[in-house]
Design a protein around this motif. Structure first.
Motif, short mmCIF file in Angstrom:
data_model
loop_
_atom_site.label_atom_id
_atom_site.label_comp_id
_atom_site.label_asym_id
_atom_site.label_seq_id
_atom_site.Cartn_x
_atom_site.Cartn_y
_atom_site.Cartn_z
N VAL A 119 10.69 -1.51 -5.42
CA VAL A 119 11.21 -2.62 -4.62
C VAL A 119 10.12 -3.25 -3.75
O VAL A 119 9.89 -4.47 -3.82
CB VAL A 119 12.41 -2.17 -3.77
CG1 VAL A 119 12.87 -3.29 -2.84
CG2 VAL A 119 13.55 -1.72 -4.66
N PRO A 120 9.39 -2.48 -2.90
CA PRO A 120 8.34 -3.13 -2.11
C PRO A 120 7.22 -3.71 -2.97
O PRO A 120 6.65 -4.75 -2.64
CB PRO A 120 7.83 -2.01 -1.19
CG PRO A 120 8.28 -0.75 -1.81
CD PRO A 120 9.55 -1.06 -2.52
N MET A 121 6.91 -3.04 -4.11
CA MET A 121 5.88 -3.61 -4.97
C MET A 121 6.36 -4.91 -5.60
O MET A 121 5.60 -5.87 -5.76
CB MET A 121 5.49 -2.61 -6.06
CG MET A 121 4.56 -1.50 -5.60
SD MET A 121 3.05 -2.07 -4.76
CE MET A 121 2.31 -3.12 -5.98
N LEU A 139 2.39 -5.46 -13.04
CA LEU A 139 2.25 -4.29 -13.92
C LEU A 139 2.67 -3.01 -13.20
O LEU A 139 3.34 -2.16 -13.78
CB LEU A 139 0.81 -4.18 -14.41
CG LEU A 139 0.37 -5.21 -15.47
CD1 LEU A 139 -1.13 -5.09 -15.71
CD2 LEU A 139 1.13 -4.99 -16.76
N ILE A 140 2.27 -2.87 -11.93
CA ILE A 140 2.64 -1.67 -11.18
C ILE A 140 4.15 -1.62 -10.97
O ILE A 140 4.78 -0.55 -11.13
CB ILE A 140 1.90 -1.65 -9.83
CG1 ILE A 140 0.40 -1.49 -10.04
CG2 ILE A 140 2.43 -0.51 -8.95
CD1 ILE A 140 -0.42 -1.57 -8.77
N VAL A 193 0.82 -1.21 0.00
CA VAL A 193 0.00 0.00 0.00
C VAL A 193 0.86 1.26 0.00
O VAL A 193 0.55 2.24 -0.69
CB VAL A 193 -0.95 0.01 1.22
CG1 VAL A 193 -1.81 1.27 1.22
CG2 VAL A 193 -1.82 -1.22 1.22
N PHE A 194 1.94 1.23 0.75
CA PHE A 194 2.77 2.43 0.90
C PHE A 194 3.23 3.00 -0.44
O PHE A 194 3.18 4.22 -0.64
CB PHE A 194 3.96 2.12 1.80
CG PHE A 194 4.85 3.31 2.04
CD1 PHE A 194 4.44 4.34 2.86
CD2 PHE A 194 6.10 3.40 1.43
CE1 PHE A 194 5.25 5.45 3.07
CE2 PHE A 194 6.90 4.48 1.63
CZ PHE A 194 6.49 5.52 2.47
N PRO A 195 3.69 2.19 -1.40
CA PRO A 195 4.10 2.77 -2.69
C PRO A 195 2.96 3.46 -3.41
O PRO A 195 3.14 4.52 -4.01
CB PRO A 195 4.61 1.55 -3.48
CG PRO A 195 4.98 0.55 -2.44
CD PRO A 195 4.00 0.74 -1.33
N ILE A 196 1.76 2.87 -3.37
CA ILE A 196 0.61 3.48 -4.05
C ILE A 196 0.27 4.81 -3.40
O ILE A 196 0.04 5.82 -4.08
CB ILE A 196 -0.59 2.51 -4.01
CG1 ILE A 196 -0.26 1.22 -4.75
CG2 ILE A 196 -1.82 3.17 -4.61
CD1 ILE A 196 -1.33 0.16 -4.65
N LEU A 197 0.24 4.84 -2.07
CA LEU A 197 -0.05 6.07 -1.36
C LEU A 197 1.01 7.13 -1.66
O LEU A 197 0.69 8.30 -1.87
CB LEU A 197 -0.11 5.80 0.15
CG LEU A 197 -0.34 7.02 1.05
CD1 LEU A 197 -1.70 7.64 0.77
CD2 LEU A 197 -0.22 6.64 2.51
#
Length: 677
Positions: free
Chosen positions: A490-492, A388-389, A314-318
């Motif tokens: 990286v986290p994604m 994809l993200i 979630v953190f990368p999207i936010l």
């Protein structure tokens, strides 16, 4: 002293089990006569009102055990022995089945008995034939029963008699009305029951206006239910539905009889049940109901949702959405619109997931929170999205319509939907009580909790949109943003790898390979299209379609369990009952491969050599429930502890009741519990 207490309890159990009929399916037993013995209390036979010829009356068998001793109900439970009677009656007189008051439950060493503490009376219906002349008649019986204390069980026997007045005359014992009032009435409607492989479900007609505190069902037939198992109750209009785990027992009677206790004050009703349809759903009642104020539950859901923003998926999207606001240059109106749109997407997704869960549960499905991640095809779809993200973050291709790239309310709404779907698998701190309560509360209040969870998840971005001071704290746009975006890959990417592992655990090797191919091939197609290589792009699209079509057929039925240094027993209702009956302490934990909190706890506190050594020294039985795949037995157990999902940790001390442990375990917690037991 602890050893001697344990030894004394063991002696009680052995004595009670020896007294228990080995193959008794019925509650009645033969009653061979022996010499009288009443050294642990007394009993007397008392006549009731005068009986008219051709009618029935009642006697009372009044038991007065010594202090600290108890007797047993018709079905004594896991151990003990019911009473038997051999009558001495005048010619053609008939004795009918005894009537018992509502018993109490008594648990020792993980076994439940149905007992009576202190004085209690069993009523004995008696039929006097037509043509019996008026007068006084002597009636006798021989009774054999078991009396137990906390440390000893002693058979008791007595030959008793009384005088029954037929016709006119005779005095009634002053206690007889009290004894009669203690017998629960038989409801005039027939109940319905159905047996599954793991539970007995009973629908008992009972007016909705009748208040019930802490109900408990006592079944007369033996070997139908697990006596010590937690019972769950639902109110569906004028029908009370009880669900009782069977605990590995397999008796399947054609009809049932039993008692429904309303509370622990001796109030209840008798019922007779036949096979039939039992409704699903309804409102949960009893001590398993919700006692926490709704305001506190809403606060827990809000705070729990807020903390979900720290999850690596979630953190990368936010962060990317926050940077779109920074790039927008402080447009007040646009920032508010995007904040509201993102919040709407998150809340709607949480409401949809929660509402679907409640709807499926009302239809009888045994599911809980994060049920979507127990579906292999859903995991495959999330793997495609995460891949994809990740590729987009790395700059391999650009798609203007991708949620994380779109400016404006449409992109913010889509991003909110995505964030909610990938953020909600685990119950984290503060969420457990709220989501557990959502399973018990009426639907409107439950949906309110899901909305609060979504609002908490959306809160950071919502605050950025409405508080200019927070937006001013964001760094100014620049070349660094490209580097930061690649760092967020990286986290994604780790999230995508975790989904590959989950695909393997849910569907097996072939399924995981197909899901990975389905996730990579669109990236290949988009990258090739960007570079102008349309042939490679077309081949990748065709291959992706092949794997997408074949995916449902690749799911394997069985997947091997994860390794553990504790070598745990696989959870089942029967395995837990057996472990508790052994008298050993039990540590039971529920986990799933998609639960980040579970995996952290396992590395920090469970999968440790110090824990294993402490468990071996204390004789602890380690038991694990793997909820990666859907498991109705695990779902029912989670419900008993008002847990909507995993993790759940329960410690059963030697011979004691379970204690729920915190959702965040410390390294030494389990070893300390084992040493203290």
């Amino acid at each position: 002293m602890a050893f001697f207490r344990y030894l004394a309890s063991l002696c009680v159990l052995i004595g009670a089990l020896v007294a228990l009929p080995v193959a008794a399916q019925e509650t009645q037993r033969e009653c061979p006569r022996g010499p009288d013995l009443m050294d642990r209390g007394s009993a007397r036979l008392v006549a009731g009102e005068t009986i008219a010829p051709g009618e029935s009356g009642q006697l009372a068998l009044d038991f007065l055990p010594n202090e600290g001793w108890h007797g047993y109900w018709r079905n004594p439970g896991d151990a003990g022995q019911g009473m038997c009677i051999d009558w001495d009656l005048p010619e053609d007189w008939q004795a009918e089945e005894p009537l018992y008051p509502v018993p109490q439950t008594y648990i020792t060493q993980g076994l439940m008995n149905h007992i009576y503490e202190g004085e209690h009376a069993v009523l004995l219906p008696l039929m006097v034939p037509e043509g019996t002349a008026p007068g006084a008649y002597e009636v006798g019986l021989y009774a054999d029963w078991l009396t137990c204390s906390d440390t000893l069980c002693v058979p008791q026997r007595a030959s008793l008699s009384t005088t029954v007045q037929v016709g006119e005359g005779g005095a009634v014992h002053p206690r007889f009305a009290e004894w009669s009032a203690a017998i629960p009435p038989l409801i005039d409607s027939t109940a319905r029951f159905e047996l599954t492989g793991s539970a007995l479900r009973i629908a008992i007609p009972l007016p909705a206006s009748l208040e019930i505190g802490d109900p408990h069902v006592f079944i007369e037939q033996r070997d139908v239910v697990g006596y010590a198992e937690a019972q769950t109750f639902y109110r569906d209009g004028d029908m009370l539905v009880a669900e009782i785990p069977r605990g590995g027992l397999r008796a399947e009677p054609g009809e049932l009889r039993g008692l429904l206790a309303f509370n622990d004050e001796g109030e209840g009703v008798q019922f007779e049940a036949v096979p039939g349809n039992v409704p699903t759903g309804g409102t949960r009642i009893g001590l398993g109901g919700v006692e926490t104020p709704l305001a506190l539950l809403l606060g827990g859901a809000l705070l729990g949702g807020f903390l979900l923003n720290l999850m690596p998926c979630v953190f990368p999207i936010l962060s990317l959405k926050a940077l779109t606001l920074a790039r927008a240059g402080g447009e007040e109106r646009q920032a508010k619109i995007e904040g509201l749109a993102y919040t709407a997407g998150v809340v709607i997704a949480c409401l949809a997931l929660g509402g679907l869960m409640l709807l499926l549960r009302a239809g009888g499905a045994q599911i809980g929170w994060a049920f979507q991640l127990q579906e292999p095809l859903v995991v495959a779809a999330l793997l495609v999205v995460a891949t994809l993200i990740t590729a987009n973050f790395l700059g391999l291709f650009e798609i203007p319509s991708l949620p994380i790239r779109t400016r404006g309310e449409g992109g913010a709404f889509a991003t909110g939907l995505l964030a909610a779907v990938v953020a909600t698998p685990c119950t984290g701190p503060f969420m457990a009580a709220a989501l557990g309560a959502a399973l018990l509360l009426p639907a409107p209040q439950a949906l309110l909790l899901f909305a609060a969870l979504g609002l908490g998840l959306a809160l950071p971005f919502l605050l950025l949109g409405f508080v200019p001071a927070l937006r001013r704290m964001l760094p100014k746009p620049g070349a660094w943003m490209l580097t930061f975006r690649r760092v967020l890959a990286v986290p994604m990417g780790l999230t995508a790898l975790a989904l590959v592992w989950l695909a393997f655990r849910l569907g097996g090797t072939s399924f995981a390979f197909a899901a990975l191919a389905l996730a990579i091939l669109p990236v290949v197609a988009l990258t090739a299209r960007r570079n102008g290589n349309m042939l490679v792009a077309l081949i990748a699209v065709v291959a992706a379609l092949y794997f997408a079509v074949s995916l449902p057929f690749r799911v394997e039925e069985q997947v091997a369990s994860s390794e553990s240094v504790l070598e745990p027993v696989a959870y089942s209702e029967a395995a837990l009952a057996e472990a508790r009956a052994s008298g050993a302490p039990v540590f039971l934990w529920f986990t799933a491969d998609w639960c980040l909190t579970c995996k952290v706890n396992e590395q920090v506190a469970i999968e440790r050599e110090t824990t294993r050594e402490a468990f071996e020294e204390a004789g602890v039985v380690a038991m694990r429930g793997d909820w990666t795949r859907r498991d109705p037995e695990i779902t029912r157990y989670l419900e008993q502890w008002e847990a909507a999902g995993v993790p759940l940790y329960v410690w059963y001390p030697s011979g004691g009741e379970g204690e729920q442990l915190p959702q965040v375990l410390t390294p030494a917690m389990l070893a300390e519990l084992a040493e203290a037991d």
